[in-house]
Design an enzyme around this catalytic site. Structure first.
Site, PDB file in Angstrom:
ATOM      1  N   GLY A  70       0.808  -1.210   0.000  1.00  0.00           N
ATOM      2  CA  GLY A  70       0.000   0.000   0.000  1.00  0.00           C
ATOM      3  C   GLY A  70       0.845   1.265   0.000  1.00  0.00           C
ATOM      4  O   GLY A  70       0.536   2.234  -0.700  1.00  0.00           O
ATOM      5  N   THR A  71       1.929   1.248   0.748  1.00  0.00           N
ATOM      6  CA  THR A  71       2.758   2.451   0.874  1.00  0.00           C
ATOM      7  C   THR A  71       3.330   2.859  -0.488  1.00  0.00           C
ATOM      8  O   THR A  71       3.257   4.034  -0.877  1.00  0.00           O
ATOM      9  CB  THR A  71       3.910   2.190   1.877  1.00  0.00           C
ATOM     10  N   ASN A 150      -7.861   3.364   9.245  1.00  0.00           N
ATOM     11  CA  ASN A 150      -7.245   2.190   9.873  1.00  0.00           C
ATOM     12  C   ASN A 150      -7.254   2.242  11.393  1.00  0.00           C
ATOM     13  O   ASN A 150      -7.124   1.218  12.050  1.00  0.00           O
ATOM     14  CB  ASN A 150      -5.811   2.001   9.372  1.00  0.00           C
ATOM     15  N   SER A 198      -3.576  -3.748  -0.463  1.00  0.00           N
ATOM     16  CA  SER A 198      -2.418  -4.408   0.150  1.00  0.00           C
ATOM     17  C   SER A 198      -2.854  -5.792   0.629  1.00  0.00           C
ATOM     18  O   SER A 198      -3.760  -5.913   1.456  1.00  0.00           O
ATOM     19  CB  SER A 198      -1.937  -3.558   1.322  1.00  0.00           C
ATOM     20  N   THR A 236      12.054  -7.042 -10.915  1.00  0.00           N
ATOM     21  CA  THR A 236      11.454  -8.364 -11.138  1.00  0.00           C
ATOM     22  C   THR A 236      10.254  -8.534 -10.213  1.00  0.00           C
ATOM     23  O   THR A 236      10.326  -8.219  -9.024  1.00  0.00           O
ATOM     24  CB  THR A 236      12.507  -9.468 -10.881  1.00  0.00           C
ATOM     25  N   CYS A 327      -1.632  12.434  21.368  1.00  0.00           N
ATOM     26  CA  CYS A 327      -0.388  12.948  21.965  1.00  0.00           C
ATOM     27  C   CYS A 327      -0.757  13.899  23.088  1.00  0.00           C
ATOM     28  O   CYS A 327      -1.553  14.806  22.889  1.00  0.00           O
ATOM     29  CB  CYS A 327       0.404  13.762  20.953  1.00  0.00           C
TER      30      CYS A 327
END
Ligand code: PLP
Length: 378
Positions: A70-71, A150, A198, A236, A327
């Site tokens: 996915g990244t 997510n 993904s 590849t 945070c």
């Protein structure tokens, strides 16, 4: 009992998928670019896999490009769309995955784009009127908004976003990593330029994903090298990964309704039991709602002194889940998603995420353990 409730991080490989991959790890080792029979055998497996993925998404096989996950697919879509179309403005949201946010921030730091953030409500849902305002002021933008979050499981209305993008001549990229193979996305039903998938999020192998690129949206490769993937990605091919991805997606679609029903039952039970056994419990974002991503439940725990120890204590009890709270001031670690929705940093957050392999007894065990850990502290 040993419980794995971290399926949004990654899912266990389906044994049937592994069986499909095995011959391509042993018997069929040819390089798919070789023209001899060993190569051709493997090339045909890749093209078969591409056709499977394309059919399930109702697109042309020529619109599917395999990537390392996915990244990479997010990076390719964002960087190459911005550069090749000379896009100067991007619209995104504060709850996107870092594969999107960090990519856009890097482009902004390099002076290539300016980023605008769509406002969110308290539950983390997009303000579509604000999105329209942003696009009205900045037509021909790149819009990067995820389908399923997510961390908190919120679902975006990608059809509505695609229509706005069409109206304001903008490019629509959506990170669909958490929703591919969990929902039947029909790409003839809405117009996205780029979507990503993904395999390890739907019981396929790690290190393999794909980028869907609408045939009208031509961008250059991100990884340069040989002419693999029809000149869209050098290197590849990860052959057994590709075979595994397609098999995993096929299995997911074959049993999608049954698995969704099962997972929804688990999640509903967990919400109910947590409410019954943990007074003061809450849920981050919209994750307790049946309208959210059914695999994710983000629990906002009652405040205690050592919330940080909770995941550790769960781990000691053989329960794997993900953690993170917003945070707190002065702290650099924490969840940017929970911070964006102003979740209370003094309350611990645990993301439980489920798969078809989880069982009702596991839900009961986890809730009982959590309640026990709280009663010890009380
Ligand atoms: N986007 C989202 C929403 C994700 O949840 C993840 C994985 O955690 C990614 C992107 C990255 O995918 P990959 O692990 O295949 O690179």
């Amino acid at each position: 009992m040993n419980v794995y409730f971290d399926n949004a991080a990654t899912t266990p490989l389906d044994p049937e998928v592994f069986e499909a991959m095995k011959p391509y790890m042993t018997e069929f080792y040819g390089n798919p670019s070789s023209i001899h029979s060993h190569g051709r055998r493997v090339r045909s497996a890749i093209e078969k896999a591409r056709k499977t993925v394309a059919e399930l998404l109702n697109v042309s096989p020529a619109e599917i490009f395999f990537t390392s996950g996915g990244t990479e697919a997010d990076n390719t879509a964002i960087c190459r769309s911005v550069e090749s179309l000379n896009i100067k403005h991007a619209v995104t949201s504060a709850v996107e995955h870092h594969a999107v946010l960090h990519t856009l921030e890097t482009l902004e730091k390099a002076g290539k784009i300016k980023i605008s953030m769509v406002e969110l409500d308290q539950k983390g849902h997009l303000d579509y009127h604000h999105l329209e305002e942003l696009l009205h002021e900045n037509p021909k933008s790149l819009v990067s908004l995820m389908h399923a979050n997510n961390e908190i499981g919120n679902l975006a209305d990608i059809k509505r976003i695609s229509m706005l993008c069409y109206e304001y001549k903008s490019i629509f990229h959506s990170d669909t990593v958490q929703s591919i193979a969990h929902y039947r996305l029909d790409l003839q039903d809405f117009a996205a330029h780029c979507l990503v998938g993904s395999a390890h999020k739907f019981h396929g192998p790690k290190g393999i994903g794909f980028l869907y690129l609408n045939s009208d949206h031509k961008i250059p490769p991100y990884i340069m090298g040989g002419g693999q993937e029809r000149n869209m990605r050098g290197g590849t091919e990860n052959v057994y990964g590709i075979v595994g991805l397609a098999k995993a997606m096929e299995i997911a679609y074959d049993h999608l309704d049954q698995h969704e029903k099962h997972i929804r039952t688990l999640k509903k039970r967990m919400v109910q039991k947590l409410r019954d056994q943990l007074p003061g419990v809450d849920f981050n974002g919209d994750s307790a709602s049946p309208l959210s991503l059914y695999t994710v439940l983000n629990v906002c725990l009652p405040p205690t002194e050592d919330n940080d120890m909770l995941l550790f204590n769960l781990d000691i009890n053989n329960i794997s889940a993900s953690g993170g709270s917003a945070c707190s001031s002065g702290s650099s670690v924490g969840s940017h998603v929970l911070e964006a929705i102003h979740s209370d940093p003094n309350r611990g957050a645990i993301r439980f995420s489920f798969s078809k392999f989880n069982k009702v007894e596991e839900v009961d065990y986890v809730v009982d353990k959590l309640a026990e850990l709280y009663s010890i502290k009380a």
